[in-house]
Scaffold this active site. Structure first.
Site, PDB file in Angstrom:
ATOM      1  N   ASP A  35       0.935  -1.386   0.066  1.00 15.64           N
ATOM      2  CA  ASP A  35      -0.042  -0.033   0.004  1.00 15.64           C
ATOM      3  C   ASP A  35       0.875   1.279   0.009  1.00 15.64           C
ATOM      4  O   ASP A  35       1.913   1.173   0.638  1.00 15.64           O
ATOM      5  CB  ASP A  35      -0.944   0.168   1.127  1.00 15.64           C
ATOM      6  CG  ASP A  35      -2.063  -1.004   1.143  1.00 15.64           C
ATOM      7  OD1 ASP A  35      -2.190  -1.858   0.286  1.00 15.64           O
ATOM      8  OD2 ASP A  35      -2.728  -1.154   2.231  1.00 15.64           O
ATOM      9  N   ASP A  36       0.121   2.489  -0.783  1.00 20.59           N
ATOM     10  CA  ASP A  36       0.740   3.669  -0.513  1.00 20.59           C
ATOM     11  C   ASP A  36       1.697   4.093  -1.288  1.00 20.59           C
ATOM     12  O   ASP A  36       2.051   5.249  -1.391  1.00 20.59           O
ATOM     13  CB  ASP A  36       1.178   4.038   0.918  1.00 20.59           C
ATOM     14  CG  ASP A  36       0.410   3.532   2.129  1.00 20.59           C
ATOM     15  OD1 ASP A  36      -0.899   3.483   1.846  1.00 20.59           O
ATOM     16  OD2 ASP A  36       0.637   3.766   3.292  1.00 20.59           O
ATOM     17  N   HIS A  86      -6.219   3.203  -4.313  1.00 17.45           N
ATOM     18  CA  HIS A  86      -6.043   3.397  -2.778  1.00 17.45           C
ATOM     19  C   HIS A  86      -6.421   4.931  -2.418  1.00 17.45           C
ATOM     20  O   HIS A  86      -5.685   5.499  -1.659  1.00 17.45           O
ATOM     21  CB  HIS A  86      -4.512   3.136  -2.303  1.00 17.45           C
ATOM     22  CG  HIS A  86      -4.218   2.784  -0.937  1.00 17.45           C
ATOM     23  ND1 HIS A  86      -4.933   1.757  -0.189  1.00 17.45           N
ATOM     24  CD2 HIS A  86      -3.545   3.206  -0.037  1.00 17.45           C
ATOM     25  CE1 HIS A  86      -4.781   1.894   1.011  1.00 17.45           C
ATOM     26  NE2 HIS A  86      -3.673   2.355   1.359  1.00 17.45           N
ATOM     27  N   HIS A  90      -5.170   9.418  -0.117  1.00 23.47           N
ATOM     28  CA  HIS A  90      -5.131   8.608   1.250  1.00 23.47           C
ATOM     29  C   HIS A  90      -6.038   9.254   2.189  1.00 23.47           C
ATOM     30  O   HIS A  90      -5.608   9.457   3.478  1.00 23.47           O
ATOM     31  CB  HIS A  90      -3.325   8.451   1.422  1.00 23.47           C
ATOM     32  CG  HIS A  90      -3.308   7.313   2.458  1.00 23.47           C
ATOM     33  ND1 HIS A  90      -3.381   7.391   3.934  1.00 23.47           N
ATOM     34  CD2 HIS A  90      -2.805   5.892   2.082  1.00 23.47           C
ATOM     35  CE1 HIS A  90      -2.917   6.150   4.250  1.00 23.47           C
ATOM     36  NE2 HIS A  90      -2.692   5.322   3.164  1.00 23.47           N
ATOM     37  N   TYR A 128      -6.068   2.834   5.627  1.00 22.44           N
ATOM     38  CA  TYR A 128      -6.190   2.627   7.189  1.00 22.44           C
ATOM     39  C   TYR A 128      -7.202   1.568   7.460  1.00 22.44           C
ATOM     40  O   TYR A 128      -7.958   1.287   8.422  1.00 22.44           O
ATOM     41  CB  TYR A 128      -6.606   3.800   7.830  1.00 22.44           C
ATOM     42  CG  TYR A 128      -5.877   5.248   7.625  1.00 22.44           C
ATOM     43  CD1 TYR A 128      -4.775   5.053   8.096  1.00 22.44           C
ATOM     44  CD2 TYR A 128      -6.291   6.066   6.854  1.00 22.44           C
ATOM     45  CE1 TYR A 128      -4.104   6.281   7.890  1.00 22.44           C
ATOM     46  CE2 TYR A 128      -5.858   7.269   6.259  1.00 22.44           C
ATOM     47  CZ  TYR A 128      -4.453   7.272   7.025  1.00 22.44           C
ATOM     48  OH  TYR A 128      -3.565   8.237   6.687  1.00 22.44           O
ATOM     49  N   HIS A 182       3.658  -2.235   3.027  1.00 23.11           N
ATOM     50  CA  HIS A 182       3.637  -1.056   2.599  1.00 23.11           C
ATOM     51  C   HIS A 182       4.933  -0.425   1.956  1.00 23.11           C
ATOM     52  O   HIS A 182       6.134  -0.722   2.513  1.00 23.11           O
ATOM     53  CB  HIS A 182       3.404   0.140   3.640  1.00 23.11           C
ATOM     54  CG  HIS A 182       2.025  -0.084   4.374  1.00 23.11           C
ATOM     55  ND1 HIS A 182       1.589  -1.026   5.282  1.00 23.11           N
ATOM     56  CD2 HIS A 182       1.030   0.816   4.042  1.00 23.11           C
ATOM     57  CE1 HIS A 182       0.369  -1.052   5.735  1.00 23.11           C
ATOM     58  NE2 HIS A 182      -0.120   0.122   5.005  1.00 23.11           N
TER      59      HIS A 182
END
Length: 214
Positions: A35-36, A86, A90, A128, A182
């Site tokens: 992720d991210d 995603h 964010h 999250y 991540h």
């Protein structure tokens, strides 16, 4: 004490059966997700380690990061990994009105689908893990597959050691597990320690690492 467990309880999966928590399989398969990103240096390092083990994964990208680092995004595509949405910025679903949340997802879809002539994706993971029921309902109506997880590495948690991050994944993963790492600056120390060891251990045990495809 963490409120979110490393291993997603069965009861949570049953409460939200329209979300994807793991993959039903009869073979030794694991599903790594990141992720991210894309993030300078970290994402490319991740791609190299995955390639060393002939592993495929799914990258849940932030649209704004794709816009800033299209070359790194292209590297993910060219390496044959899956791409997931995603959101563009964010954002936290619980703190965002549903229409604004959907609009942010749509912005990210534009970045994912138009940069470098790549195809649009319909995989989505809420930042999250926060998503309101109405937000989830609308995204599913738009054709998205909402991907959650079976195992959290907690690589972003500055209060755990590299060894604990590794143990989280080693001890809780089983065939079909969707595992969260991540490719971010915050998580890099723990992730860069744990990922090669996870790949080595499970590869030696005969597991294949696959990208999510629906």
């Amino acid at each position: 004490m963490k409120l979110t467990p490393v291993k997603t309880p069965v009861v949570a999966k049953k409460m939200f059966p329209n979300y994807i928590w793991d993959i039903a399989t009869t073979t030794k398969e694991l599903f790594l997700t990141f992720d991210d990103g894309p993030t300078p240096d970290i994402t490319n390092w991740t791609l190299k380690i995955l390639d060393d083990y002939n592993a495929k994964a799914t990258f849940f990208c932030v649209g704004g990061n794709i816009d800033q680092h299209p070359d790194i995004y292209q590297n993910i595509i060219e390496a044959g990994h899956s791409i997931g949405n995603h959101t563009q910025h964010h954002i936290k679903g619980w703190a965002t009105k549903t229409n604004a949340y959907i609009d942010n997802v749509s912005l990210a879809e534009h970045s994912i689908g138009t940069k470098l002539h790549t195809k649009k994706t319909k995989l989505f993971r809420p930042p999250y893990g926060q998503i309101k029921p109405q937000q989830g309902k609308k995204l599913i109506e738009l054709g998205y597959k909402i991907v959650m997880w079976d195992v959290l590495s907690f690589d972003w948690d500055q209060d755990i050691s590299e060894e604990q991050c590794l143990e989280n994944v080693i001890s809780k993963s089983k065939s079909g597990s969707i595992i969260v790492f991540h490719d971010s600056i915050k998580a890099s120390k723990n992730m860069m320690y744990a990922l090669p060891k996870v790949l080595e251990k499970f590869s030696l045990e005969g597991y294949k690492f696959k990208a999510l495809e629906f």
